[in-house]
Design a protein around this motif. Structure first.
Motif, PDB file in Angstrom:
ATOM      1  N   GLY A   1      -6.522   0.234  -5.072  1.00 51.92           N
ATOM      2  CA  GLY A   1      -7.378  -0.760  -4.447  1.00 51.92           C
ATOM      3  C   GLY A   1      -8.748  -0.171  -4.143  1.00 51.92           C
ATOM      4  N   ASP A   2      -9.627  -0.996  -3.594  1.00 52.75           N
ATOM      5  CA  ASP A   2     -11.011  -0.577  -3.372  1.00 52.75           C
ATOM      6  C   ASP A   2     -11.210   0.254  -2.112  1.00 52.75           C
ATOM      7  OD1 ASP A   2     -11.775  -1.926  -5.671  1.00 52.75           O
ATOM      8  OD2 ASP A   2     -12.218  -3.784  -4.586  1.00 52.75           O
ATOM      9  N   GLN A   3     -10.283   0.135  -1.161  1.00 51.36           N
ATOM     10  CA  GLN A   3     -10.478   0.784   0.137  1.00 51.36           C
ATOM     11  C   GLN A   3      -9.272   1.634   0.545  1.00 51.36           C
ATOM     12  OE1 GLN A   3     -13.267   0.648   2.074  1.00 51.36           O
ATOM     13  NE2 GLN A   3     -14.294  -0.514   0.465  1.00 51.36           N
ATOM     14  N   PHE A   4      -8.628   2.279  -0.421  1.00 46.79           N
ATOM     15  CA  PHE A   4      -7.403   3.013  -0.094  1.00 46.79           C
ATOM     16  C   PHE A   4      -7.625   4.080   0.967  1.00 46.79           C
ATOM     17  CE2 PHE A   4      -4.584   6.684  -0.681  1.00 46.79           C
ATOM     18  CZ  PHE A   4      -3.376   6.081  -0.374  1.00 46.79           C
ATOM     19  N   LYS A   5      -8.722   4.810   0.876  1.00 46.48           N
ATOM     20  CA  LYS A   5      -8.960   5.904   1.834  1.00 46.48           C
ATOM     21  C   LYS A   5      -8.916   5.393   3.272  1.00 46.48           C
ATOM     22  CE  LYS A   5     -11.844   8.672  -1.286  1.00 46.48           C
ATOM     23  NZ  LYS A   5     -13.196   9.240  -1.510  1.00 46.48           N
ATOM     24  N   GLU A   6      -9.655   4.336   3.542  1.00 50.88           N
ATOM     25  CA  GLU A   6      -9.676   3.803   4.908  1.00 50.88           C
ATOM     26  C   GLU A   6      -8.377   3.096   5.261  1.00 50.88           C
ATOM     27  OE1 GLU A   6     -11.858   4.510   7.187  1.00 50.88           O
ATOM     28  OE2 GLU A   6     -12.944   5.704   5.707  1.00 50.88           O
ATOM     29  N   HIS A   7      -7.779   2.433   4.297  1.00 51.05           N
ATOM     30  CA  HIS A   7      -6.532   1.712   4.573  1.00 51.05           C
ATOM     31  C   HIS A   7      -5.377   2.664   4.868  1.00 51.05           C
ATOM     32  CE1 HIS A   7      -7.991  -2.178   2.356  1.00 51.05           C
ATOM     33  NE2 HIS A   7      -8.550  -2.007   3.545  1.00 51.05           N
ATOM     34  N   ILE A   8      -5.327   3.807   4.184  1.00 48.07           N
ATOM     35  CA  ILE A   8      -4.225   4.737   4.459  1.00 48.07           C
ATOM     36  C   ILE A   8      -4.417   5.396   5.817  1.00 48.07           C
ATOM     37  CG2 ILE A   8      -5.199   6.798   3.330  1.00 48.07           C
ATOM     38  CD1 ILE A   8      -1.507   5.648   3.262  1.00 48.07           C
ATOM     39  N   ILE A   9      -5.665   5.680   6.197  1.00 49.70           N
ATOM     40  CA  ILE A   9      -5.915   6.229   7.533  1.00 49.70           C
ATOM     41  C   ILE A   9      -5.482   5.219   8.594  1.00 49.70           C
ATOM     42  CG2 ILE A   9      -7.688   6.964   9.172  1.00 49.70           C
ATOM     43  CD1 ILE A   9      -9.241   8.113   6.759  1.00 49.70           C
TER      44      ILE A   9
ATOM     45  N   VAL B   1      -1.692   6.456 -13.947  1.00 48.37           N
ATOM     46  CA  VAL B   1      -0.944   6.330 -12.691  1.00 48.37           C
ATOM     47  C   VAL B   1      -1.545   5.227 -11.828  1.00 48.37           C
ATOM     48  CG1 VAL B   1      -0.320   7.486 -10.538  1.00 48.37           C
ATOM     49  CG2 VAL B   1      -0.140   8.724 -12.703  1.00 48.37           C
ATOM     50  N   VAL B   2      -2.857   5.227 -11.709  1.00 43.52           N
ATOM     51  CA  VAL B   2      -3.521   4.248 -10.846  1.00 43.52           C
ATOM     52  C   VAL B   2      -3.457   2.842 -11.445  1.00 43.52           C
ATOM     53  CG1 VAL B   2      -5.737   3.580  -9.832  1.00 43.52           C
ATOM     54  CG2 VAL B   2      -4.991   5.963  -9.757  1.00 43.52           C
ATOM     55  N   HIS B   3      -3.431   2.748 -12.756  1.00 40.52           N
ATOM     56  CA  HIS B   3      -3.287   1.434 -13.387  1.00 40.52           C
ATOM     57  C   HIS B   3      -1.927   0.832 -13.059  1.00 40.52           C
ATOM     58  CE1 HIS B   3      -3.823  -1.767 -16.327  1.00 40.52           C
ATOM     59  NE2 HIS B   3      -2.615  -1.496 -16.798  1.00 40.52           N
ATOM     60  N   ALA B   4      -0.891   1.669 -13.093  1.00 39.65           N
ATOM     61  CA  ALA B   4       0.463   1.180 -12.811  1.00 39.65           C
ATOM     62  C   ALA B   4       0.683   0.929 -11.322  1.00 39.65           C
ATOM     63  CB  ALA B   4       1.489   2.181 -13.317  1.00 39.65           C
ATOM     64  N   HIS B   5       0.053   1.764 -10.495  1.00 33.80           N
ATOM     65  CA  HIS B   5       0.217   1.666  -9.035  1.00 33.80           C
ATOM     66  C   HIS B   5      -1.160   1.750  -8.391  1.00 33.80           C
ATOM     67  CE1 HIS B   5       4.552   1.818  -9.283  1.00 33.80           C
ATOM     68  NE2 HIS B   5       4.433   2.784 -10.174  1.00 33.80           N
ATOM     69  N   PRO B   6      -1.865   0.610  -8.321  1.00 34.24           N
ATOM     70  CA  PRO B   6      -3.284   0.598  -7.924  1.00 34.24           C
ATOM     71  C   PRO B   6      -3.542   1.134  -6.520  1.00 34.24           C
ATOM     72  CG  PRO B   6      -2.627  -1.485  -8.937  1.00 34.24           C
ATOM     73  CD  PRO B   6      -1.378  -0.710  -8.696  1.00 34.24           C
TER      74      PRO B   6
ATOM     75  N   GLU C   1      -0.715  15.551  -1.362  1.00 30.79           N
ATOM     76  CA  GLU C   1      -2.049  16.155  -1.249  1.00 30.79           C
ATOM     77  C   GLU C   1      -2.980  15.685  -2.353  1.00 30.79           C
ATOM     78  OE1 GLU C   1      -1.000  20.286   1.134  1.00 30.79           O
ATOM     79  OE2 GLU C   1      -1.203  20.346  -1.054  1.00 30.79           O
ATOM     80  N   MET C   2      -2.429  15.378  -3.511  1.00 31.12           N
ATOM     81  CA  MET C   2      -3.249  14.830  -4.589  1.00 31.12           C
ATOM     82  C   MET C   2      -3.686  13.408  -4.261  1.00 31.12           C
ATOM     83  SD  MET C   2      -4.819  14.525  -7.386  1.00 31.12           S
ATOM     84  CE  MET C   2      -5.150  13.396  -8.752  1.00 31.12           C
ATOM     85  N   ASP C   3      -2.742  12.548  -3.889  1.00 30.91           N
ATOM     86  CA  ASP C   3      -3.078  11.137  -3.734  1.00 30.91           C
ATOM     87  C   ASP C   3      -3.877  10.847  -2.473  1.00 30.91           C
ATOM     88  OD1 ASP C   3      -2.735   8.551  -5.052  1.00 30.91           O
ATOM     89  OD2 ASP C   3      -1.752   7.957  -3.196  1.00 30.91           O
ATOM     90  N   VAL C   4      -3.630  11.567  -1.399  1.00 28.24           N
ATOM     91  CA  VAL C   4      -4.341  11.305  -0.150  1.00 28.24           C
ATOM     92  C   VAL C   4      -5.608  12.147  -0.038  1.00 28.24           C
ATOM     93  CG1 VAL C   4      -4.201  11.360   2.375  1.00 28.24           C
ATOM     94  CG2 VAL C   4      -2.221  10.633   1.040  1.00 28.24           C
TER      95      VAL C   4
ATOM     96  N   LEU D   1       0.834  -1.206   0.000  1.00 29.61           N
ATOM     97  CA  LEU D   1       0.000   0.000   0.000  1.00 29.61           C
ATOM     98  C   LEU D   1       0.865   1.250   0.000  1.00 29.61           C
ATOM     99  CD1 LEU D   1      -3.269   0.795   1.739  1.00 29.61           C
ATOM    100  CD2 LEU D   1      -1.317   2.254   2.291  1.00 29.61           C
ATOM    101  N   LEU D   2       1.866   1.301   0.873  1.00 27.42           N
ATOM    102  CA  LEU D   2       2.727   2.485   0.945  1.00 27.42           C
ATOM    103  C   LEU D   2       3.633   2.594  -0.275  1.00 27.42           C
ATOM    104  CD1 LEU D   2       3.768   2.726   4.705  1.00 27.42           C
ATOM    105  CD2 LEU D   2       2.163   4.178   3.447  1.00 27.42           C
ATOM    106  N   PHE D   3       4.102   1.464  -0.782  1.00 34.46           N
ATOM    107  CA  PHE D   3       4.957   1.509  -1.974  1.00 34.46           C
ATOM    108  C   PHE D   3       4.196   2.112  -3.148  1.00 34.46           C
ATOM    109  CE2 PHE D   3       6.404  -0.290  -5.990  1.00 34.46           C
ATOM    110  CZ  PHE D   3       7.733   0.108  -5.991  1.00 34.46           C
ATOM    111  N   HIS D   4       2.995   1.630  -3.398  1.00 31.73           N
ATOM    112  CA  HIS D   4       2.234   2.149  -4.540  1.00 31.73           C
ATOM    113  C   HIS D   4       1.785   3.591  -4.296  1.00 31.73           C
ATOM    114  CE1 HIS D   4       2.287  -1.455  -6.902  1.00 31.73           C
ATOM    115  NE2 HIS D   4       1.798  -2.184  -5.911  1.00 31.73           N
ATOM    116  N   HIS D   5       1.403   3.901  -3.067  1.00 21.06           N
ATOM    117  CA  HIS D   5       1.052   5.285  -2.738  1.00 21.06           C
ATOM    118  C   HIS D   5       2.225   6.208  -3.013  1.00 21.06           C
ATOM    119  CE1 HIS D   5       0.254   8.906  -0.453  1.00 21.06           C
ATOM    120  NE2 HIS D   5       1.085   8.548   0.516  1.00 21.06           N
TER     121      HIS D   5
END
Length: 213
Positions: free
Chosen positions: A159-167, A152-157, A133-136, A30-34
């Protein structure tokens, strides 16, 4: 094969390859792709705004910006941003990078959650924050074309729940040192996740100081 979007790609250099390897081996997927998305969004914004920047330094800053959330680089009492900046500093120093460039990357990482300041600084400092600020937060979402975002998202997905997972990832990385969130945005993360969290209060610090008046 490296993704190229409107002329922007990850630098094809030994340093960039080592950055990729270190971050991939240390951080979660998650952090690598973010962090990879942060680089692309930051670099695309830099091109759009006509800023001159060193892609290697921007890539290093973007990729290391959340390394302070990993247990390998998390200190007991420093802000996670400082932990990540220190990790990048040590990495670059061990590879003989000039001190001025190290300082730029350190500052870019240390300030990436401090709104209103990076935009007035060195392009690498400004663009790491723009990418974050763009990605988060999606603050500059409309500044990118659908094609750019999708590539960008195709190369570094995300996922379905990024917002909650990054929090949740933020929380896991800072919950052991809540005092480091005083006066910065990560206090919101602790307030969201921990019902027992009590924010520090700037006015209370003033009123409770040893000064008589």
């Amino acid at each position: 094969m490296t993704l190229t979007i409107d002329g922007i790609s990850i630098p094809n250099s030994k340093l960039a390859r080592e950055v990729t390897e270190v971050v991939r081996d240390t951080a979660s997927p998650l952090l690598f792709h973010h962090s990879s998305r942060v680089y692309y969004f930051g670099a695309l914004a830099g091109k759009q705004r006509g800023l001159r920047f060193d892609p290697e330094l921007l890539y290093t800053g973007a990729m290391f910006h959340d390394m302070g959330l990993t247990h390998q680089h998390s200190s007991a009492d420093e802000r996670f941003e400082v932990d990540g900046a220190n990790a990048a500093r040590d990495f670059l120093k061990s590879r003989g990078i000039a001190q001025a460039d190290i300082d730029t990357v350190w500052t870019a990482i240390a300030l990436h959650t401090t709104p209103g300041i990076p935009q007035h600084m060195h392009p690498v400092v400004a663009l790491v924050t723009v990418g974050v600020e763009m990605d988060v937060l999606g603050l500059t979402y409309k500044d990118y074309s659908d094609q750019q975002r999708e590539a960008v998202v195709h190369a570094h997905p995300r996922g379905d729940q990024f917002k909650e997972h990054i929090i949740q990832t933020f929380y896991e990385g800072i919950k052991h040192k809540p005092e480091t969130t005083f006066g910065n945005v990560k206090a919101d993360v602790l307030a969201d996740k921990d019902p027992h969290f009590h924010r520090g209060n700037f006015c209370s610090v003033i009123r409770c100081s040893h000064w008589a008046s």
